[in-house]
Write a protein that holds these residues in place. Structure first.
Motif, PDB file in Angstrom:
ATOM      1  N   MET A   3       0.674  -2.352 -27.197  1.00  0.00           N
ATOM      2  CA  MET A   3       0.177  -2.691 -26.070  1.00  0.00           C
ATOM      3  C   MET A   3      -1.134  -1.830 -25.955  1.00  0.00           C
ATOM      4  O   MET A   3      -1.178  -0.580 -26.632  1.00  0.00           O
ATOM      5  N   ALA A  23       0.148  -6.670 -26.183  1.00  0.00           N
ATOM      6  CA  ALA A  23      -0.092  -7.065 -24.715  1.00  0.00           C
ATOM      7  C   ALA A  23      -1.166  -6.129 -24.105  1.00  0.00           C
ATOM      8  O   ALA A  23      -1.370  -5.058 -24.330  1.00  0.00           O
ATOM      9  N   VAL A  60       5.793 -10.832 -25.589  1.00  0.00           N
ATOM     10  CA  VAL A  60       4.618 -10.370 -26.506  1.00  0.00           C
ATOM     11  C   VAL A  60       5.101  -9.241 -27.307  1.00  0.00           C
ATOM     12  O   VAL A  60       4.956  -9.313 -28.837  1.00  0.00           O
ATOM     13  N   PRO A  90      -2.360  -5.632 -20.716  1.00  0.00           N
ATOM     14  CA  PRO A  90      -2.253  -5.795 -19.032  1.00  0.00           C
ATOM     15  C   PRO A  90      -3.508  -5.639 -18.441  1.00  0.00           C
ATOM     16  O   PRO A  90      -4.350  -4.658 -18.631  1.00  0.00           O
ATOM     17  N   LEU A 110      -2.586 -10.095 -20.286  1.00  0.00           N
ATOM     18  CA  LEU A 110      -1.536 -10.465 -18.997  1.00  0.00           C
ATOM     19  C   LEU A 110      -2.207 -10.107 -17.849  1.00  0.00           C
ATOM     20  O   LEU A 110      -2.294  -8.984 -17.292  1.00  0.00           O
ATOM     21  N   ARG A 139      -3.562  -9.965 -30.015  1.00  0.00           N
ATOM     22  CA  ARG A 139      -3.793  -9.294 -28.616  1.00  0.00           C
ATOM     23  C   ARG A 139      -3.484 -10.472 -27.771  1.00  0.00           C
ATOM     24  O   ARG A 139      -4.164 -11.298 -27.857  1.00  0.00           O
ATOM     25  N   GLY A 176       6.332 -11.670 -19.898  1.00  0.00           N
ATOM     26  CA  GLY A 176       5.169 -11.857 -20.667  1.00  0.00           C
ATOM     27  C   GLY A 176       5.038 -10.475 -21.584  1.00  0.00           C
ATOM     28  O   GLY A 176       4.900 -10.577 -22.753  1.00  0.00           O
ATOM     29  N   LEU A 177       5.253  -9.601 -20.898  1.00  0.00           N
ATOM     30  CA  LEU A 177       5.068  -8.134 -21.592  1.00  0.00           C
ATOM     31  C   LEU A 177       6.350  -7.911 -22.577  1.00  0.00           C
ATOM     32  O   LEU A 177       5.915  -7.739 -23.712  1.00  0.00           O
TER      33      LEU A 177
END
Length: 628
Positions: A248, A157, A150, A159, A135, A132, A146-147
């Motif tokens: 995510m 990710a 990963v 967020p 961000l 994990r 970045g999203l």
């Protein structure tokens, strides 16, 4: 209520929806929706062919199993990054503008190379599949990189809302057991420097996150062990993943308990975002999507992943919507020739007092579709958005669903007329109903919005909290997803959202959504914003208390409070007259301008309001506390 917008040939010709209906031999959206829920396997095969979804290994079955834990596209292997980056290399993929007007852009070819670099650099630092990665960034180029990076290396990710303080970020990082945190060192907000780096260091220490990677927007110096985002080096092709592999966790805040992490997977969230952007918003290759949001809200990753999957250009804005002037959003539309603009109802209400000139001075001729999500509309702001921003020619795609849905349950298709504040269609693949207290479907009657079948994009559950997930969505009626919205489905097939069902007011046996009360209050010329809550009453069971923000030039007074209460009574009837009207400087809102009524109620009643970390303006809570 009659429609205000009707389809034209320009919206039908060459549309995603028109092409899909032609491929299936179906005459209209009603037939397509019926086909999508009755023949899901055939529907999704045709849809994925239409979207040219890039599978490395074809799937065997689109939907396997039922609620609460179905699986989707079983046997299929892919990486969502390949769906996002498969378009012509010279086409613009991302445009990023900061509040002070700095602009950067990447083509699809440049974006692909940057994603490979960042993914390779993270992998070299020990970030691998299943790890994990937080961000903590505004809507910037680095946030999108970045999203995608990963996801490319098989990580997950997380967020994080750019307005959080260290404690709120640390709570999410610790719950996710994050291996790394990528943070932007800071940004400008209303002309002031917001420095995130010190907060990130505190969050890293509190959560035990081992690695900190910093995108140096403000150029703040790094400490030993911290990694500069721009110096990440390597090259890593997207890793092949199973369709249901997570990519995510998005944490959503509740009024009680710790935030819940919704789990999203490679063949879920990005596909649902692309489906809705194609069939509701008709985003076509090369068109430009600008949705005012934050990476920490579902609509941030939704816009990035859905917009790129369709070959669009996504406009990322890092700043306030009305600074340094109230027309800032529309200046961005003009400068970057946006075709799709998404704003929340609360943001529209906040722009209205600045006057129409703040909108009209900027060229909006590039716009083709307006969008809205986050909360119910009031009529006057909706018509202002339609008339002033859309010049009575643009459709407003009202869109309602949520983080756990990966997009919308309801929306507007551009092949049907659109009624003010309403939704003219359920989303493809979703069998939607409005249920009464016994769980029976009803029409022309207020009830609970529910989904009766699984759909690709629905969350795999809450991160390490199965019991809470089952209680939240399947605790009301067995085998039925109850979303928590109060809704009405009219005789013309249009839906209306009346607010969260736990915000519903029940006065002397009559149920009313807070939006109805607020709409009546907003009809008073002095009221800029309003929030209606229900409080215990020994006779009525519940009484209405209204909090109002006044427009410039009006001062609070008992006489004005009486006028506003009377305006509500005239519109809704004497039984629904507010017991009290309190004037406050502001209402508690999230960064995407959603009014938090549940926070208002809890604070006013002296109860624990729960997690307040997502508030843009926590100082607004104190004014409500004083009103007690």
């Amino acid at each position: 209520m009659n429609p205000v917008w009707y389809p034209t040939e320009a919206y039908l010709e060459g549309s995603h929806l028109g092409r899909l209906m032609a491929a299936l031999g179906l005459p209209d959206y009603e037939a397509l929706h019926r086909y999508s829920v009755e023949e899901p396997e055939a529907f999704y095969r045709t849809l994925l062919d239409h979207l040219a979804w890039p599978w490395r290994k074809p799937y065997e079955k689109a939907i396997q199993g039922g609620f609460p834990f179905p699986s989707f596209f079983t046997g299929g292997r892919l990486n969502l990054v390949e769906a996002a980056l498969r378009h012509p290399e010279d086409r613009l993929a991302l445009i990023h503008e900061t509040e002070d007007g700095q602009v950067r852009a990447l083509t699809y070819g440049e974006l692909k190379a940057e994603v490979e670099r960042v993914a390779g650099g993270l992998f070299a630092l020990g970030v691998g599949p299943g790890d994990r990665v937080g961000l903590w960034m505004p809507m910037s180029l680095e946030a999108a990189l970045g999203l995608l990076a990963v996801a490319a290396l098989g990580g997950i990710a997380v967020p994080i809302f750019s307005g959080y303080a260290a404690e709120a970020a640390a709570l999410r990082l610790k719950d996710a057991e994050a291996k790394a945190l990528i943070v932007q060192d800071g940004f400008l907000r209303r002309g002031r420097r917001v420095e995130l780096l010190e907060e990130a260091r505190a969050a890293k220490a509190q959560s035990g996150t081992p690695l900190l990677v910093v995108a140096r927007r403000l150029g703040l110096p790094l400490e030993a062990g911290e990694v500069d985002f721009q110096t990440l080096k390597g090259r890593l092709d997207p890793r092949e993943m199973e369709s249901m592999d997570p990519f995510m966790l998005i944490y959503t805040s509740g009024t009680t308990g710790r935030p819940k992490g919704t789990v999203h997977y490679h063949a879920g969230f990005p596909l649902k975002a692309a489906l809705d952007l194609a069939l509701f918003f008709d985003l076509r290759p090369g068109e430009r999507l600008f949705w005012f949001t934050d990476l920490g809200w579902m609509m941030g990753p939704w816009a990035i992943l859905g917009g790129l999957a369709l070959g669009g250009t996504v406009l990322l804005y890092e700043g306030a919507p009305d600074f340094p002037h109230p027309g800032r959003v529309f200046e961005l539309v003009e400068r970057h020739r946006a075709t799709h603009l998404g704003l929340s109802p609360t943001l529209v209400r906040a722009l209205i007092p600045h006057g129409e000139e703040a909108v009209r001075r900027f060229d909006r001729s590039s716009l083709r579709v307006l969008g809205s999500t986050g909360e119910p509309w009031n009529l006057e702001p909706y018509l202002w958005f339609f008339r002033v921003v859309g010049e009575e020619r643009l459709p407003i795609v009202n869109y309602s669903g949520g983080t756990e849905v990966s997009g919308g349950i309801l929306g507007n298709v551009l092949t049907r007329p659109i009624k003010p504040m309403g939704f003219n269609a359920p989303a493809p693949g979703m069998r939607v109903a409005v249920l009464d207290a016994e769980g029976k479907p009803v029409r022309n009657q207020v009830g609970e919005l529910a989904v009766l079948n699984p759909w690709p994009g629905m969350t795999k559950g809450f991160w390490r909290d199965e019991a809470r997930y089952l209680e939240a969505y399947f605790g009301r009626f067995p085998g039925v997803w109850v979303h928590g919205d109060l809704a009405l489905w009219d005789e013309d097939g249009h839906f209306f959202i009346l607010g969260r069902s736990d915000d519903t007011l029940k006065v002397a046996g009559k149920r009313v959504g807070p939006a109805e009360v607020e709409t009546a209050a907003l009809a008073h010329p002095a009221v800029k914003e309003a929030a209606a809550i229900g409080v215990p009453h020994e006779v009525k069971g519940e009484a209405i208390v209204l909090f109002a923000v006044l427009k410039p030039g009006f001062a609070p007074s008992p006489a004005l409070a009486e006028e506003v209460a009377q305006r509500v009574a005239e519109a809704l009837g004497k039984p629904l007259r507010p017991e009290r009207v309190h004037f406050v400087p502001d209402l508690p809102k999230t960064r995407n301008a959603k009014i938090m009524r549940r926070v208002v109620r809890k604070v006013y009643l002296g109860e624990d309001p729960g997690d307040l970390s997502s508030l843009e303006n926590p100082e607004a809570v104190e004014a409500i506390r004083r009103a007690r």
